[in-house]
Structure formats: structure tokens, C-alpha cells
Design a protein around this motif. Structure first.
Motif, mmCIF file in Angstrom:
data_model
loop_
_atom_site.group_PDB
_atom_site.id
_atom_site.type_symbol
_atom_site.label_atom_id
_atom_site.label_comp_id
_atom_site.label_asym_id
_atom_site.label_seq_id
_atom_site.Cartn_x
_atom_site.Cartn_y
_atom_site.Cartn_z
ATOM 1 N N LEU A 1 -7.703 -3.193 -1.384
ATOM 2 C CA LEU A 1 -6.977 -3.539 -2.596
ATOM 3 C C LEU A 1 -7.869 -4.371 -3.498
ATOM 4 C CD1 LEU A 1 -3.486 -4.489 -1.106
ATOM 5 C CD2 LEU A 1 -4.100 -2.373 -2.294
ATOM 6 N N LEU B 1 -5.697 4.158 -5.329
ATOM 7 C CA LEU B 1 -6.011 3.262 -4.226
ATOM 8 C C LEU B 1 -7.448 3.464 -3.745
ATOM 9 C CD1 LEU B 1 -2.799 3.324 -2.026
ATOM 10 C CD2 LEU B 1 -3.917 1.275 -2.875
ATOM 11 N N ILE C 1 0.831 -1.206 0.000
ATOM 12 C CA ILE C 1 0.000 0.000 0.000
ATOM 13 C C ILE C 1 0.867 1.259 0.000
ATOM 14 C CG2 ILE C 1 -1.656 1.342 1.377
ATOM 15 C CD1 ILE C 1 -2.843 -1.378 2.276
ATOM 16 N N ARG D 1 1.074 4.182 -2.961
ATOM 17 C CA ARG D 1 0.793 5.595 -2.664
ATOM 18 C C ARG D 1 1.825 6.519 -3.296
ATOM 19 N NH1 ARG D 1 -0.817 4.607 3.648
ATOM 20 N NH2 ARG D 1 -3.068 4.321 3.345
#
Length: 336
Positions: free
Chosen positions: A330, A326, A316, A320
Motif C-alpha cells: 500500500l 493496487l 486491501i 480490489r
């Protein structure tokens, strides 16, 4: 100069970006031609071929999109090709910004080759087919570079591995299962695919074994008599010669799979700069355990201590730092 103009300037003048774009087009074109040439093959149904194309295309577009600078489909495809994909694979062009691929493009291509040649399971047959495809992916050098470049390995795996289980006392032997090393340029891209594999793609026991090995914890103990051979792609910067040579396991493989019988045997220990999970053996052993139920049941689940969750968190955090969109959870791309 505006920020957008700066990005466009980088794309035009950065030779690595040019090579990435050219490599992407070559990889897509060669894969499409390979599928087309085997569509009449009874081993590859039309529906299956379409699924492979969609998954491959999505994975390529995702990699280009999270690159810095980000590359959009219209920047490496012809208008004709783009329109064809819009007609036939519109969902791919909608989801590469929001859905994660399950595996790198070359792993998809390797799986396709193995499927088509499922009755020709000798290593040489698979490797010869990959060698032929790799040759077709060669791209011309640019500027002061050598005349040919072996695709800069932007989408081609340097190493392909195959493994199988064989118990001499009962004459039982499984088929061979293949895997590829993680094939993509860039630290973030590589970490993303390793973490996706740990969180979602690989067999859970292999995933935990990979994560544990990276922290010096409990290793994955496979049953006796699992055999593995890895083949490294060798190329020349001055000619279009590509070949595969059997190679001994690296220290990372020995960490994760301490009781596999490797051929060639391990040489003296050396420092491996890549992280655990990059090696082709992870994918091939995962495929072995997924397919061979009796063998899988004989493998104890390593203790995880929520380390897989830490891989998801790194995934994650890396996403980013890209243009990937996002969501709260997910989402993974399903070509079906």
C-alpha cells in the motif's frame, strides 16, 4: 449497448452520481476560495496552503475514482480548472489512482480552519467558520428534489468534535483539538477511510482502541479529566439553514472512550448503526495524543493481537473491488 456506453448512461441519468459530481466541484471550489482569501494571513504560509490544496484535491479525486461508476477529473472539472491543476499539481493527477489518501476531504478542511484560527480556539469561532463554508457548499436540487440540498453530505462531515485535557489541581489545560466524522458516501468508501486511519493515520493507541472496541476487547483508558463535546450539523431540505448543535456521545464513543467526560452527558443507550471508528471523537482524541506528549505517555497501549493487520486486509479487499491500482505494498500520498 457497450459496457462503456452503459457506464456513461448511468452517469448521465443517475441523480446520485450527478449530485456527487456537483458536490465535488462545490467542495473543491469553496476550499480553493477559502485558501485564496487567507493567503495573506501570517498563520497560513504559501507553502502550507499548497500542501493543503494538494492533499484535499487528491482525497476528492480518490473518492470519485473508487466510486461505482468511477468518475474521472475531467467529468466534474472545467477544462480551465483541470489545466490549472495540471500546471500546479501534476503529481496529484498522477497519483489518485495508485496512492491512498490519509484522511477524508473534510478532515483536511477542518485542519486548515483550525490552523488559520489557532489563536481563536473557542468552539464557536471554529464552528462559525465551518458553518460559513458549509453554506457555500450547498448545491441546487435536481428534478423533483427540494430546492436546496446540504451537499448531500457527500463531502461534509455531519459531526465535528473537540476535546482537551484539564487538571484542576494544577490549573493545567491543553488547547482544544478537533476532529470530524468520516465524510463520504458509500459503504466501501467509509470502510476504506476508517481502515486507513487505523492502519496509518490515527495515533496507534487510538487505532487499537477503535479496533478492540469493535470486537469487545480491551478499551482505551485515557487519563482522568479528558473532556469532549461533539457538534452535529443540522440542515433543512427546504432552506439553506445550517447550524451546529451539541450532542451527547453515541454508544460507539462510550465503547472506545469509556472514561472521557462528555458534554452533554450520554443519554439512554440506543442502537448505533455505524461502525466503530466513524465518529469524530476518534480523530480529535488522536490529535490530542499526538500533540501532548506527557498525556500520551500516561495512556497504556491496549493489547492488539494483530487486529490492525485484519483492518489492513479488509482495506486491501475493498480496494480490489474498485478501480484503484493496487501495488505489492500500500502506498500513501504525501503532499510534501
Amino acid at each position: 449497448m457497450s459496457n462503456n456506453n452503459k457506464i456513461e448512461y448511468v452517469k448521465i441519468h443517475n441523480i446520485m452520481v450527478q449530485r456527487l459530481i456537483k458536490s465535488a466541484l462545490q467542495f473543491v471550489s469553496v476550499t480553493l476560495e477559502f485558501v485564496k482569501s487567507h493567503q495573506e494571513n501570517v498563520k497560513l504560509k504559501k507553502e502550507d496552503a499548497q500542501l493543503y490544496i494538494k492533499e484535499m484535491l487528491h482525497s476528492v479525486l480518490f473518492l470519485l475514482y473508487i466510486n461505482k461508476p468511477s468518475i474521472e477529473p475531467q467529468e466534474f472539472m472545467s477544462q480551465r480548472m483541470l489545466e490549472s491543476f495540471r500546471r500546479n499539481y501534476s503529481d496529484v493527477l498522477e497519483k489518485y489512482k495508485t496512492h491512498l489518501p490519509l484522511r477524508p476531504p473534510y478532515s483536511i478542511l477542518l485542519d486548515l480552519v483550525v490552523k488559520i484560527m489557532e489563536h481563536d480556539q473557542e468552539d464557536e469561532m471554529i464552528l462559525d467558520c465551518l458553518w460559513d463554508l458549509n453554506e457555500k457548499m450547498l448545491i441546487s436540487g435536481m428534478g423533483n428534489e427540494e430546492q436546496m440540498s446540504a451537499n448531500d453530505f457527500a463531502f461534509s462531515s455531519r459531526v465535528v468534535s473537540c476535546c482537551y485535557f484539564s487538571e484542576k489541581s494544577t490549573d493545567f489545560k491543553t488547547r482544544k483539538y478537533f476532529g470530524a466524522s468520516v465524510a463520504c458516501k458509500g459503504k466501501i468508501q467509509r470502510e476504506v477511510f476508517i481502515d486507513v486511519a487505523c492502519v496509518k493515520t490515527w495515533h496507534p493507541k487510538v487505532a487499537i482502541g477503535v479496533v478492540n472496541a469493535s470486537t469487545g476487547n480491551e478499551t482505551l483508558q485515557l487519563p482522568e479529566y479528558v473532556y469532549s463535546t461533539a457538534y452535529r450539523m443540522k440542515s433543512s431540505n427546504t432552506t439553506s439553514c445550517i447550524c451546529y448543535k451539541a450532542m451527547p456521545p453515541c454508544p460507539r464513543c462510550l465503547d472506545i472512550f469509556p472514561n472521557i467526560i462528555f458534554s452533554p452527558e450520554a443519554l439512554e443507550v440506543y442502537n448505533a448503526k455505524w461502525e466503530h471508528g466513524n465518529c469524530a471523537e476518534c480523530e480529535s482524541v488522536s490529535n490530542l495524543l499526538k500533540a501532548e506528549r506527557d498525556l500520551e505517555e500516561a495512556v497504556a497501549m491496549p493489547l492488539s493481537n494483530n487486529r490492525i493487520n485484519r483492518r489492513q486486509q479488509r482495506l486491501i479487499e475493498n480496494l480490489r473491488n474498485t478501480r484503484f491500482l493496487l501495488r505489492s505494498n500500500l502506498i500513501y500520498y504525501d503532499s510534501a
